[in-house]
Design a protein around this motif. Structure first.
Motif, short mmCIF file in Angstrom:
data_model
loop_
_atom_site.label_atom_id
_atom_site.label_comp_id
_atom_site.label_asym_id
_atom_site.label_seq_id
_atom_site.Cartn_x
_atom_site.Cartn_y
_atom_site.Cartn_z
N ARG A 1 -27.88 -12.07 -10.13
CA ARG A 1 -28.47 -10.77 -10.42
C ARG A 1 -27.96 -10.32 -11.78
O ARG A 1 -26.79 -10.50 -12.11
N ALA A 2 -28.84 -9.71 -12.56
CA ALA A 2 -28.48 -9.33 -13.92
C ALA A 2 -27.24 -8.46 -13.96
O ALA A 2 -26.38 -8.61 -14.82
N GLU A 3 -27.13 -7.53 -13.00
CA GLU A 3 -25.99 -6.60 -13.05
C GLU A 3 -24.66 -7.28 -12.78
O GLU A 3 -23.60 -6.75 -13.12
N ASP A 4 -24.67 -8.47 -12.17
CA ASP A 4 -23.42 -9.17 -11.85
C ASP A 4 -22.91 -10.06 -12.97
O ASP A 4 -21.79 -10.57 -12.90
N VAL A 5 -23.74 -10.29 -14.01
CA VAL A 5 -23.27 -11.11 -15.15
C VAL A 5 -23.56 -10.41 -16.47
O VAL A 5 -23.39 -11.01 -17.52
#
Length: 289
Positions: free
Chosen positions: A96-100
């Protein structure tokens, strides 16, 4: 040993993801995972839970690296950004974009090594507090307290706005097109008022030695670059669109070498942050343009 190899390879992607979040470097993450493999093959323990054993080993190795690199990081010239995590746009994202995202990884970098390990192991990789306490050699109550502090800090620094992947790609394309034409009005229109631009040259390539805060600050830098090039395009027209740390980005080739730009969307259909990596040490794994 065949079974051991199969068990390790099954866990490798997860271990690399954990180590990358801890260290902010794909190369270092892969080195740590390889070190964990070597330790596992040499251990005299009866390893009944390979996944748990390897997670503990990788976590401890990452903490050791972070502590030993503290002085080196403090002496880093200019802003530090993580090594770009690059994926092709045609491939479904692994994370998920928010996790990386760069913003998330920078928030992690502000935590102590122990806080970072606890937060990632519990909130991202779903390890229970008892196992984390064993991994870190702390009691469970102390681990829970570390998690509370880390969680509060990370939440305060997470991006506040989310947009669709299509909208994020549109914003990135609008910025690149305006920069290619040296169109300052169009560049201004695509940035939020309090936009941030961070450039990481590592003291090895020209980059701003401080984060640029606010639309005007960013435009002054871009105007200066345009003026130095005689009003020509700010960026070369030859570039490759990719996904960088979950968000739209580009790889560009300049006279002095490649660079990457990652674009973080914000509110009102504009960009909240731009992250530029020019440090050649972080760009050795770039795909060809």
């Amino acid at each position: 040993m065949t079974a051991d190899v199969d068990a390790f390879e099954a866990e490798r992607p997860r271990l690399v993801r954990l180590a990358y979040r801890m260290l902010g470097s794909v190369a270092e993450a892969e080195d740590v995972v390889q070190d964990a493999w070597l330790r596992w093959t040499r251990t005299d323990e009866d390893v009944r839970d390979p996944a748990g054993w390897l997670v503990r080993a990788v976590s401890r190795l990452c903490i050791d690296r972070l502590r030993s690199a503290k002085v080196q990081r403090e002496a880093y010239r200019g802003p530090w950004l993580p090594e770009p995590l690059i994926e092709e746009l045609s491939v479904d994202p692994l994370e998920r974009a928010e996790d990386v995202s760069v913003a998330f990884l920078l928030a992690l970098q502000r935590l102590s090594p122990l806080e970072r390990a606890v937060f990632l192991l519990h909130d991202v990789f779903d390890e229970d507090y008892g196992a984390i306490a064993e991994t870190l050699g702390r009691n469970e109550a102390a681990v829970r307290q570390l998690a509370v502090r880390a969680r509060a800090h990370v939440r305060a620094n997470r991006p506040r706005f989310t947009v669709s992947e299509a909208e994020a790609a549109r914003l990135a394309a609008a910025f690149v097109a305006a920069a290619a034409q040296g169109d300052m009005a169009a560049l201004s229109a695509v940035l939020v008022q309090d936009a941030v631009m961070v450039t990481d040259g590592g003291g090895k390539r020209v980059a701003s030695l401080r984060p640029l805060i606010g639309r005007e600050d960013i435009l002054r830098l871009l105007e200066g670059l345009s003026w130095r090039s005689g009003g020509a395009a700010l960026w070369p027209l030859r570039f490759r669109a990719v996904r960088i740390n979950g968000y739209p980005g580009v790889i560009m080739e300049r006279e002095d070498g490649p660079m990457t730009l990652a674009f973080q969307p914000g509110e009102d259909g504009r960009l909240a942050a731009i992250y530029m990596v020019r440090n050649p040490d972080k760009l050795t794994r770039l795909p060809a343009i």
